[in-house]
Design a protein around this motif. Structure first.
Motif, PDB file in Angstrom:
ATOM      1  N   GLU A  14       9.906   3.032  -3.452  1.00 16.34           N
ATOM      2  CA  GLU A  14       9.305   3.296  -2.032  1.00 16.34           C
ATOM      3  C   GLU A  14      10.389   4.659  -1.447  1.00 16.34           C
ATOM      4  O   GLU A  14       9.825   5.799  -0.902  1.00 16.34           O
ATOM      5  CB  GLU A  14       9.025   2.783  -1.229  1.00 16.34           C
ATOM      6  CG  GLU A  14       7.960   1.472  -1.285  1.00 16.34           C
ATOM      7  CD  GLU A  14       7.838   0.320  -0.461  1.00 16.34           C
ATOM      8  OE1 GLU A  14       8.687   0.137   0.336  1.00 16.34           O
ATOM      9  OE2 GLU A  14       6.918  -0.338  -0.640  1.00 16.34           O
ATOM     10  N   ASN A  22      -2.839   5.621   0.373  1.00 22.43           N
ATOM     11  CA  ASN A  22      -1.862   6.572   0.488  1.00 22.43           C
ATOM     12  C   ASN A  22      -2.390   7.269   1.512  1.00 22.43           C
ATOM     13  O   ASN A  22      -3.268   8.149   1.560  1.00 22.43           O
ATOM     14  CB  ASN A  22      -1.845   7.382  -0.854  1.00 22.43           C
ATOM     15  CG  ASN A  22      -0.986   8.512  -0.716  1.00 22.43           C
ATOM     16  OD1 ASN A  22      -0.025   8.631   0.007  1.00 22.43           O
ATOM     17  ND2 ASN A  22      -1.033   9.419  -1.785  1.00 22.43           N
ATOM     18  N   THR A  61      -2.225   7.637  -7.224  1.00 22.19           N
ATOM     19  CA  THR A  61      -1.629   6.727  -6.447  1.00 22.19           C
ATOM     20  C   THR A  61      -1.963   5.167  -7.327  1.00 22.19           C
ATOM     21  O   THR A  61      -2.899   5.344  -7.755  1.00 22.19           O
ATOM     22  CB  THR A  61      -2.397   6.529  -5.057  1.00 22.19           C
ATOM     23  OG1 THR A  61      -2.385   7.767  -4.278  1.00 22.19           O
ATOM     24  CG2 THR A  61      -2.132   5.278  -4.372  1.00 22.19           C
ATOM     25  N   ALA A 103       7.778   9.591  -8.748  1.00 22.42           N
ATOM     26  CA  ALA A 103       8.090   8.217  -8.008  1.00 22.42           C
ATOM     27  C   ALA A 103       7.761   7.274  -8.945  1.00 22.42           C
ATOM     28  O   ALA A 103       8.262   6.197  -9.254  1.00 22.42           O
ATOM     29  CB  ALA A 103       8.072   7.991  -6.649  1.00 22.42           C
ATOM     30  N   GLU A 113       3.193   9.590  -5.153  1.00 25.85           N
ATOM     31  CA  GLU A 113       3.983  10.323  -5.773  1.00 25.85           C
ATOM     32  C   GLU A 113       4.173  10.483  -7.316  1.00 25.85           C
ATOM     33  O   GLU A 113       4.772   9.690  -7.547  1.00 25.85           O
ATOM     34  CB  GLU A 113       5.438  10.557  -4.914  1.00 25.85           C
ATOM     35  CG  GLU A 113       5.170  10.958  -3.497  1.00 25.85           C
ATOM     36  CD  GLU A 113       4.748  12.285  -3.115  1.00 25.85           C
ATOM     37  OE1 GLU A 113       5.012  13.235  -3.940  1.00 25.85           O
ATOM     38  OE2 GLU A 113       4.250  12.521  -2.168  1.00 25.85           O
ATOM     39  N   GLN A 166       9.503   7.475  -3.387  1.00 30.83           N
ATOM     40  CA  GLN A 166       8.256   8.243  -2.970  1.00 30.83           C
ATOM     41  C   GLN A 166       8.175   9.063  -1.760  1.00 30.83           C
ATOM     42  O   GLN A 166       7.782  10.347  -1.668  1.00 30.83           O
ATOM     43  CB  GLN A 166       7.155   6.967  -2.636  1.00 30.83           C
ATOM     44  CG  GLN A 166       5.850   7.332  -1.858  1.00 30.83           C
ATOM     45  CD  GLN A 166       5.156   6.167  -1.339  1.00 30.83           C
ATOM     46  OE1 GLN A 166       4.644   5.392  -2.227  1.00 30.83           O
ATOM     47  NE2 GLN A 166       5.017   6.391   0.027  1.00 30.83           N
ATOM     48  N   LEU A 200       1.665   2.655  -4.752  1.00 36.56           N
ATOM     49  CA  LEU A 200       2.745   3.607  -4.909  1.00 36.56           C
ATOM     50  C   LEU A 200       2.145   4.945  -5.081  1.00 36.56           C
ATOM     51  O   LEU A 200       1.250   5.239  -6.069  1.00 36.56           O
ATOM     52  CB  LEU A 200       3.826   3.299  -6.039  1.00 36.56           C
ATOM     53  CG  LEU A 200       4.842   3.977  -6.048  1.00 36.56           C
ATOM     54  CD1 LEU A 200       5.873   3.677  -4.905  1.00 36.56           C
ATOM     55  CD2 LEU A 200       5.828   3.562  -7.286  1.00 36.56           C
TER      56      LEU A 200
END
Lengths: 214, 214
Positions: free
Chosen positions: A90, B48, B55, B69, B66, A93, B64
């Motif tokens: 996170e 998101n 996502t 990430a 990005e 993110q 989660l």
């Protein structure tokens, strides 16, 4: 000793300055005049081929670029970097959100306001781009407001690297023409970040002068 | 089971599809029509708040966002994520480079080429922005070329997450009007990435159909 190539106007540089200060890590700071092309000289490009500050020189002479990568590297063994896997994810993110959906709008409008002189063509281009960048910056603030409505900090209810990264340009967003009044949760969070131990202002000249030439 | 909200046109989605396939992790894939606003519905924004694909829905029901990430999270315990601290930092450096200095230019010009229909105003705005984005995309390719001149992969001479992130939009840069001929080291690296075990094309519909409604 660590050496940070930096510029006081840069929120990306400020992230690293603030983290190093809060970690209590000694460092040299080299003010780099990005307006005079000092981040695009052959010597600088040998440190960071992308020609940007902040760039961190490590104790072994290697270099690391990209403010948010530097934050992760420096914080890794500290309380500011989460121990738990999902909290780390996170954090990343939010760091990628900051660089993709926040910085190009909120930081860039502020940067424009600080630019020394513009040609008529540059000015016209900025005016053409301003409404779009303003709208997307406000979208980013809206996403932050939504997230912070029932949270104290971005990840895991404790201050960490994600807060540092997002604080850097949010707390000076008004310099770029953003009004933070419609974002009360963001404003409360800004105050909580500023109240953390060893917080320093974006204008504070922390770090030491380099012992030798750059 | 993991569920990926995705769109086949997206290089950011492709990064996750490719990594999951190479890790041998089973996942459901939900094609999300971003052109019809399916990433901006209330249901999607609950997953998101930034309204973007990819996502990832995790096994515990959390989400989660990005792409980069998600790559770090999924690769963490695999050979595609470096065990050494400096190599991890360099991986993150290239991931942030990709999202800040590469994707907004190289991916965006390709995205424009795939857009179904444009108003005259949208078309005029794209034409105004195109030269600047082209130039900055070429700068990014130049930085990659310089780095790859004497390297096989981006970090530590082994294939990893940084290669996946940068491959996604570089290998289709020509769809956005970029000519890769002046970048021979980049082209050799693209071929090395494509030759990795279990590589799949950006157009491949990997993953499973969702067992229940989205």
């Amino acid at each position: 000793m660590l050496r940070l190539y930096d510029n006081l106007i840069s929120g990306n540089g400020y992230k690293v300055r603030l983290l190093l200060t809060q970690l209590g890590v000694a460092f040299e700071r080299v003010e780099t005049d990005i307006f005079k092309g000092e981040s695009r000289t052959p010597e600088f490009l040998a440190r960071n081929p992308n020609g940007r500050i902040p760039t961190l020189r490590l104790a072994d002479g290697g270099h690391l670029a990209e403010s948010n990568a530097i934050l992760c590297y420096l914080a890794e063994d500290s309380d500011l970097w989460p121990a738990e896997r999902m909290a780390r994810a996170e954090t990343l993110q939010w760091l990628f959100f900051e660089q993709y959906s926040h910085e190009p709008y909120i930081a860039v409008l502020r940067f424009w306001a600080h630019l020394p002189e513009l040609t008529a063509q540059q000015e016209a281009q900025q005016e053409a781009e301003r409404p779009g960048r303003k709208a997307r910056g406000e979208e980013a603030l809206g996403v932050m407001e939504q997230h912070l409505k029932d949270r104290s900090f971005f990840v895991g209810e404790r201050y960490g690297v994600a807060d540092i990264a997002l604080y850097a340009y949010t707390h000076v967003a008004e310099e770029g023409g953003f009004d933070l009044a419609p974002y009360p949760a963001v404003r409360s969070w800004l105050a909580r970040v500023a109240a953390q131990p060893n917080h320093v202002a974006i204008t504070a000249e922390v770090g030491q002068a380099p012992a030798d030439a750059a």
